[in-house]
Design an enzyme around this catalytic site. Sequence first.
Site, short mmCIF file in Angstrom:
data_model
loop_
_atom_site.label_atom_id
_atom_site.label_comp_id
_atom_site.label_asym_id
_atom_site.label_seq_id
_atom_site.Cartn_x
_atom_site.Cartn_y
_atom_site.Cartn_z
N ASP A 47 0.98 -1.31 0.07
CA ASP A 47 -0.02 -0.11 -0.02
C ASP A 47 0.92 1.15 0.05
O ASP A 47 1.38 1.57 0.76
CB ASP A 47 -0.97 -0.13 1.36
N ASP A 48 0.89 1.97 -0.91
CA ASP A 48 1.70 3.23 -1.32
C ASP A 48 3.07 2.91 -1.49
O ASP A 48 3.88 3.88 -1.01
CB ASP A 48 1.38 4.17 -0.20
N CYS A 85 -5.45 4.01 -4.21
CA CYS A 85 -5.77 2.61 -3.73
C CYS A 85 -7.04 1.99 -4.14
O CYS A 85 -7.14 1.16 -4.72
CB CYS A 85 -5.58 2.61 -2.11
N ARG A 89 -7.93 -1.42 -6.36
CA ARG A 89 -8.26 -2.60 -5.97
C ARG A 89 -9.44 -2.87 -6.68
O ARG A 89 -9.77 -4.29 -6.89
CB ARG A 89 -8.45 -2.38 -4.16
N LYS A 147 -6.52 -5.00 3.67
CA LYS A 147 -7.14 -4.17 3.06
C LYS A 147 -8.21 -4.36 2.08
O LYS A 147 -7.85 -4.82 1.15
CB LYS A 147 -6.54 -2.93 2.93
N HIS A 149 -11.26 -2.01 1.40
CA HIS A 149 -11.44 -0.63 0.64
C HIS A 149 -12.58 -0.53 -0.55
O HIS A 149 -12.54 0.47 -1.24
CB HIS A 149 -10.38 0.22 0.37
N HIS A 240 1.45 2.49 3.94
CA HIS A 240 0.63 3.57 4.23
C HIS A 240 0.69 4.42 5.24
O HIS A 240 0.79 3.81 6.41
CB HIS A 240 -0.66 2.78 3.84
N ASP A 350 0.06 -1.01 -4.97
CA ASP A 350 -1.40 -0.52 -5.54
C ASP A 350 -1.25 0.85 -6.17
O ASP A 350 -2.18 1.34 -6.91
CB ASP A 350 -2.45 -0.48 -4.41
N ASN A 351 -0.24 1.68 -6.07
CA ASN A 351 0.03 2.72 -6.65
C ASN A 351 1.43 3.48 -6.43
O ASN A 351 2.19 2.75 -5.67
CB ASN A 351 -1.07 3.97 -6.19
N LYS A 399 1.58 9.48 -6.10
CA LYS A 399 0.11 8.90 -5.77
C LYS A 399 -0.67 10.08 -5.84
O LYS A 399 -0.66 11.53 -5.48
CB LYS A 399 -0.14 8.38 -4.48
#
Length: 557
Positions: A47-48, A85, A89, A147, A149, A240, A350-351, A399
């Site tokens: 994540d991130d 994110c 997803r 996660k 989301h 994150h 994810d990014n 991001k």
Amino acid sequence: MKRISSLLSFNFILLGIGLTACGNENNSTTIPDLTSKKPNILFIMADDLGYSDLGAFGGEIRTPNLDKLAAEGKVLTDFHTAPTCSPTRAQLISGTDHHLAGIGAMAERMPEHLKGKPGYEGYLNERSISIAEVLKDNNYRTYISGKWHLGYTPETNAHAKGFDRSFTLLNGLDLHFKQAPLAYNRNTTYTEDGRKLDINKLPDHFFSTDYFTDKLIDYLDSGKNSNQPFFAYAAYTAPHWPIQAPIEYRERYRGVYDIGYDAIREARISRQKQLGIIPSNFTAAKPIPSKGNLFKTWDELNTNEKALEARRMEVYAGMVENMDYNIGRIFDYLKANNLYENTLIFFVSDNGAEGSIILPYGEESGFNNSLANVGAENSYHHIGPRWAEVSAAPFHLWKGTAAEGATTAPAIIKLPNQTITSKKGHHSFASILDVFPTILDYANITPPQNSYKGRIINTPSGYSWRPMLENKTTTIRPENFTFSGELHGNKHARQGDWKIALQANPNLGSGQWELFNLKTDRGETQNLASQYPDKIQDLLRIYQQYTIDNNVLEYKQ
């Protein structure tokens, strides 16, 4: 500089045979025999995580398990996600553009005029077929830990989207420890198998990455004697913000980042060139200019500011190393149970790195954000735009934008039952949308189109990587392919090597469509809009067709 050089040397030794392999598409491999048994599938998402954070992508952070995975498998150097994110997803789970899947804008940033409109439901909508549902219907065990989301209701929970077992954080973020200041309104929701959990009943030693790994291994172990293959989705929330890490990981990078943004970034870019992640003549993106107190350079910081900035990155690095350790735990479990060899493994972020300026919670919320407390359970910090530029190296911005630094992420894939004689990198454009058809291809399942079990669905739109992975093609998409995207008013479109981009934040761009030739300038350093106005118009037509095909509505904050 001595400390970072030693860390880079550590990763150089760890990668071993991977040094020149990324630049050589002719290295040989032994193609696996997949006819006898359907493979297990492990999909891991950070994540991130920035493009250059892993050792295999040029970073000084110790990531031995992912570096070894890269040495065994294939590194994708031009892999793309959505800019943030939940849209990414949604694309992963549905195989379709996030506007079709229901996340036309993030639920947290959905303006009133878009709420509830088709594609802007704020959750994974009913028109989205879930990859887990398809696999479950074809005799796969399906698990997720981490996660989600993609929805807060029982109907939009992972449990209702085809996952047999699920431990999920429904929100976009949470503190990484169980402990939280009493004055802080946590307002986060965890569920297991669709049932809401009382966070107070989580173990006292809870740390997100550790616990998500515990749960996934428990799920895998519960079905290991079923004779069914598995699909396991490890959806980590590291690294994150808020950046937090167990104390032993907070202390591992003391002093490494005292040399500042530029020195770390230049070392990473040099390392990427050595590894063949980018060409030796690559022109890296330029740091954005400082504007008063906004986007200060390292030399513009005072002594206390430098100490805080360096400490934040030390903790961030510890989070990444802890995540790598936990990924190694999953690999060890699979190997101990003779499951690893027949497992198709993906690792992605994810990014791009998070460069937004996040206002920290202050003392009124019970947090202690002092230098000495950075990374502890009662601290609340982020890495900020300048370290995000380091994490995104060699690309532009971070991001949430329309730049390459937002949507270009690290990606590693290992095939099942494959003996690699030489690690190879792949350098053509790939997308998170491609994961859906790639998984089904290896599982020998025909991707659904138009309808599924009597309901109308959005047809998955990506390309299977299997021909490329098995050396039958050298690119994933046709030579002059088109690809577009939009999120929160940030827009981009490309055809082949040409790209236009419009940044919604006036501090990050010209306020107009900008034009880049990614073949010669993937760092987006030269805006060619004034030189090629006809090319701008050609790409604008492609973008407009994208908005029609995917029901993209105008975003106004």
